[in-house]
Write an enzyme that holds these catalytic residues in place. Sequence first.
Site, mmCIF file in Angstrom:
data_model
loop_
_atom_site.group_PDB
_atom_site.id
_atom_site.type_symbol
_atom_site.label_atom_id
_atom_site.label_comp_id
_atom_site.label_asym_id
_atom_site.label_seq_id
_atom_site.Cartn_x
_atom_site.Cartn_y
_atom_site.Cartn_z
ATOM 1 N N ASP A 413 0.818 -1.199 0.000
ATOM 2 C CA ASP A 413 0.000 0.000 0.000
ATOM 3 C C ASP A 413 0.860 1.260 0.000
ATOM 4 O OD1 ASP A 413 -2.639 1.390 0.514
ATOM 5 O OD2 ASP A 413 -1.552 1.986 2.315
ATOM 6 N N GLU A 466 0.996 -0.504 -5.106
ATOM 7 C CA GLU A 466 0.084 0.603 -5.377
ATOM 8 C C GLU A 466 0.955 1.859 -5.452
ATOM 9 O OE1 GLU A 466 -3.575 3.168 -3.451
ATOM 10 O OE2 GLU A 466 -1.908 2.434 -2.258
#
Length: 735
Positions: A413, A466
């Site tokens: 993330d 990401e």
Amino acid sequence: MSKPDRLIDSEAAAAIVAGRHGDPFSVLGLHPHDGKLVLRAMRPEAEAVEVLDARTGRRLAALDHLGDGLFAGIIPRRKNLFKYRLRLTQGEIVWEDHDAYAFGPYLGDMDEYLLGEGTHGELWKALGAHPCTHDGIEGTHFAVWAPNAARVSVVGDFNGWDGRRHVMRRRGATGVHEIFVPGLGDGAVYKYELLDSAFNLLPLKADPVGFGAELPPATASVVRDLRGYDWADGGWLQERGAKQKIDQPISIYEVHLESWRRVPEEDNRSLSYRELAETLVPYARDMGFTHIELTPISEYPFGGSWGYQPVGLFAPTSRFGTPTDFRAFVEACHAAGLGLIIDWVPGHFPTDMHGLGRFDGTALYEHADPKEGYHPDWNTLVYNYGRTEVLNFLIANARYWFEEFHIDGLRVDAVASMLYRDYSRKEGEWVPNEHGGRENLEAIAFLQRMNVAVYGADDSIMTAAEESTAFPGVSAPTDGGGLGFGFKWNMGWMNDTLRYMSEDPINRKYHHDKMTFGLHYAFSENFILPLSHDEVVHGKGSLLGRMPGDDWQRFANLRAYFGFMWGHPGKKLLFMGCEFAQAQEWNNESSLDWHLLDHAPHAGMQRLVGDLNRLYAATPALHQRDSSPDGFQWIDGGDAASSIFSWVRMGAPDSAPVLVVVNMTPVPRPGYRIGVPQAGVWRERLNTDAATYGGSDTINPGTCASTDAPAHGCAQSIEITVPPLAAVFFERAAD
């Protein structure tokens, strides 16, 4: 009663009683003293303490109570150390217990060396709480890194949360403290009590390497025994490397477990890991997805963070069960032929008092300078990627999930926030790197080392980033300067195409490039096309809600968009609920609106996504060259006036090409002549306007034979009907 100074130094006694002694193993337990053996015990829960021979059970001595729970006494007729037990009395209650200070160190010299060096690849096997047998006795070994603490104790119900009872042994210069607590096992609740270097008492801390946690809002760690799980997924593990290559179909169903489905009859509770194994897993399989991706399941205190502010990186959240239950869920995924990806958050951690922040009274895991160690976007702390022990902690955690839980992939993330020192910071609020630049060199090195470590341990796994910037080489090998990820989320594609889809069709001709721009860089990385949870929260509404027009057009627009996505180069990711066109914005505190499937348009959308997944998986041209320009050819990417996009996907030379035509206006186009790269017969494989999906059923039955009429730069062409607001897939039939 014996005189205290004959049995224990008065200063040492005072420090033990006050819980300020930094080396209690040198005082408590059995020790030679003035030519005799003296046993000392800090047992404030008892009125009397006796010493028993552990082998025979014979009573050897009664200890003197020196006050404040401290006992000591000479063991008569014994000159050599021996194994003993304690008999304790409190009123009419009598019980026997082993003494934690009768046990020597548990960690070996190699553990100590690797911990000190910050290179312990299996850190979780040394630190944390491990039920084990030590010196023939069952119990739990605790170890924690706290180099700047004057004293560290493990506390829990088992010792009345009294930090004087189980003060830990410091292991040399490593900064690691350890203790073996006999008789303690799986399910025990505990925390660490620390004094900083000035002997100030710190807030109780959860175990950074704890494998279990209490159910929030409680915050203690829980001893969990990771030994002995009888895995039955060997066949999957042998095959998964072939299933996760860039030339394979990868279609990911992203799930927030707490809100996927709830049980309204039972206070609207979420499903457990084992219930999800029986419901979510077959659903994802039947929908044709190849993988399930979970929003973070490492223990997190605040449910509203969806797991993106974790405290216990090594603990599967207790919201859905135990680590054993989570293993059963993973195993169910594999039995169904599904890979499991979990979101992993090494980019920041919350400031909760029981967490990692100022763990031993210093900025241990984070930077001391808030310009480096504080994240303004999320009010969280940032790991110190330049500290060897912190790198060891994070990289070992990545390996832990693969090795202990057999997960198949990590999606990392907020990578962009890690790569740049000035991320979300104004001038003067960040510290340049050693070269004066904005890149976070330590974070870059960490991500490279992490990928090398996990792929080096098992190259059948996958990692995905990401990453929302144009940082080069995210999915390139580290030996060429890349970050080493297997895949990168294509955030630019997502943002551009969603902006286009929100436009009224009459205006789309002015924004045509938003749908085509992604092809300029589509093969620069190994991309995943994400329609994630971030696109259906914070006032953005649902995907369906972002589509223009009346109800029919909104559904048609979303069907066409899904067709565009599945025909576009790149692996696929879709957040839960989008597959049946959830109408409302996602709410993490309630279930998806499954009742919508009683309505034909929503059920039709669900059928479409399942059929797109199956077509994608069964058709080599749609996935084999997702990351290669050889797999894509525009037929017409410039028909802005009609808002029609057409291209060909190609796989291996022996596979049939697929023509994709997408009409982003509500105007049907009968008799539309379109060029094809190969002569022959072309057959419609999927049409998002089919009646079964809720469309107008403007389809192309049978086959379309090419003719010598040139079109779109091709010598051959076919004539088709292009339905309104729809995507159509044609495959060249075998000769």
